[in-house]
Write a protein that holds these residues in place. Structure first.
Motif, PDB file in Angstrom:
ATOM      1  N   SER A  20       0.833  -1.203   0.000  1.00  0.00           N
ATOM      2  CA  SER A  20       0.000   0.000   0.000  1.00  0.00           C
ATOM      3  C   SER A  20       0.871   1.257   0.000  1.00  0.00           C
ATOM      4  O   SER A  20       0.564   2.244  -0.672  1.00  0.00           O
ATOM      5  CB  SER A  20      -0.945   0.005   1.196  1.00  0.00           C
ATOM      6  OG  SER A  20      -0.226   0.017   2.418  1.00  0.00           O
ATOM      7  N   TYR A  65      -6.163  -2.645  -0.198  1.00  0.00           N
ATOM      8  CA  TYR A  65      -5.030  -3.348   0.406  1.00  0.00           C
ATOM      9  C   TYR A  65      -5.405  -3.952   1.748  1.00  0.00           C
ATOM     10  O   TYR A  65      -4.557  -4.116   2.614  1.00  0.00           O
ATOM     11  CB  TYR A  65      -3.824  -2.411   0.561  1.00  0.00           C
ATOM     12  CG  TYR A  65      -3.160  -2.121  -0.757  1.00  0.00           C
ATOM     13  CD1 TYR A  65      -2.244  -3.004  -1.302  1.00  0.00           C
ATOM     14  CD2 TYR A  65      -3.498  -0.986  -1.479  1.00  0.00           C
ATOM     15  CE1 TYR A  65      -1.656  -2.757  -2.534  1.00  0.00           C
ATOM     16  CE2 TYR A  65      -2.920  -0.725  -2.708  1.00  0.00           C
ATOM     17  CZ  TYR A  65      -1.996  -1.619  -3.232  1.00  0.00           C
ATOM     18  OH  TYR A  65      -1.426  -1.375  -4.453  1.00  0.00           O
ATOM     19  N   ASN A  89      -6.273  -5.640  -5.148  1.00  0.00           N
ATOM     20  CA  ASN A  89      -4.880  -6.045  -5.317  1.00  0.00           C
ATOM     21  C   ASN A  89      -4.725  -7.491  -4.847  1.00  0.00           C
ATOM     22  O   ASN A  89      -5.570  -8.004  -4.114  1.00  0.00           O
ATOM     23  CB  ASN A  89      -3.974  -5.094  -4.542  1.00  0.00           C
ATOM     24  CG  ASN A  89      -3.893  -3.742  -5.225  1.00  0.00           C
ATOM     25  OD1 ASN A  89      -3.141  -3.563  -6.173  1.00  0.00           O
ATOM     26  ND2 ASN A  89      -4.698  -2.790  -4.765  1.00  0.00           N
TER      27      ASN A  89
END
Length: 122
Positions: A20, A65, A89
């Motif tokens: 992140s 994240y 992600n």
């Protein structure tokens, strides 16, 4: 790159080893405005990490994240935010949230923000 895409990074970290953190730095390098959200406040370069979900912000992209088990508290807030897309992600994929977002006409991508930025596909 097609202009500035204001991005909300959920699960932001001051730790430079965290993805992140790398994403915030890469987004800023590519001149995107960034809103960072986490349980703990802090700062990554010029981006202050907020602890309250942003309301009344026009956000293009949300870059996730947080693992799926920590996302549920954000479901309604994400729908109300109405971003153009949410990027899950690696490790953050969540079929339940993806279905909710899709139902509310929010695009869902299972991708890596860092890769998308590096290949000019963000």
């Amino acid at each position: 790159m097609m202009g500035n895409k204001k991005t909300l990074v959920i699960g932001a970290s001051e730790n430079p080893a965290r993805y992140s953190n790398k994403a915030i730095r890469a987004l800023r390098f590519h001149n995107h405005d960034v809103i960072a959200l986490a349980k703990r406040s802090g700062k990554v370069e010029d981006v202050v990490i907020q602890t309250e979900f942003p309301i009344n912000e026009k956000v293009d992209t949300v870059s996730m994240y947080l693992g799926p088990n920590r996302q549920e508290e954000y479901y309604n807030q994400l729908v109300n935010l109405k971003p153009n897309r949410v990027i899950f992600n690696p490790g953050t994929e969540n079929d339940e949230l993806a279905a909710l977002l899709t139902k509310n006409n929010i695009a869902v991508e299972e991708a890596c923000t860092l890769v998308l930025l590096s290949i000019g596909a963000y």
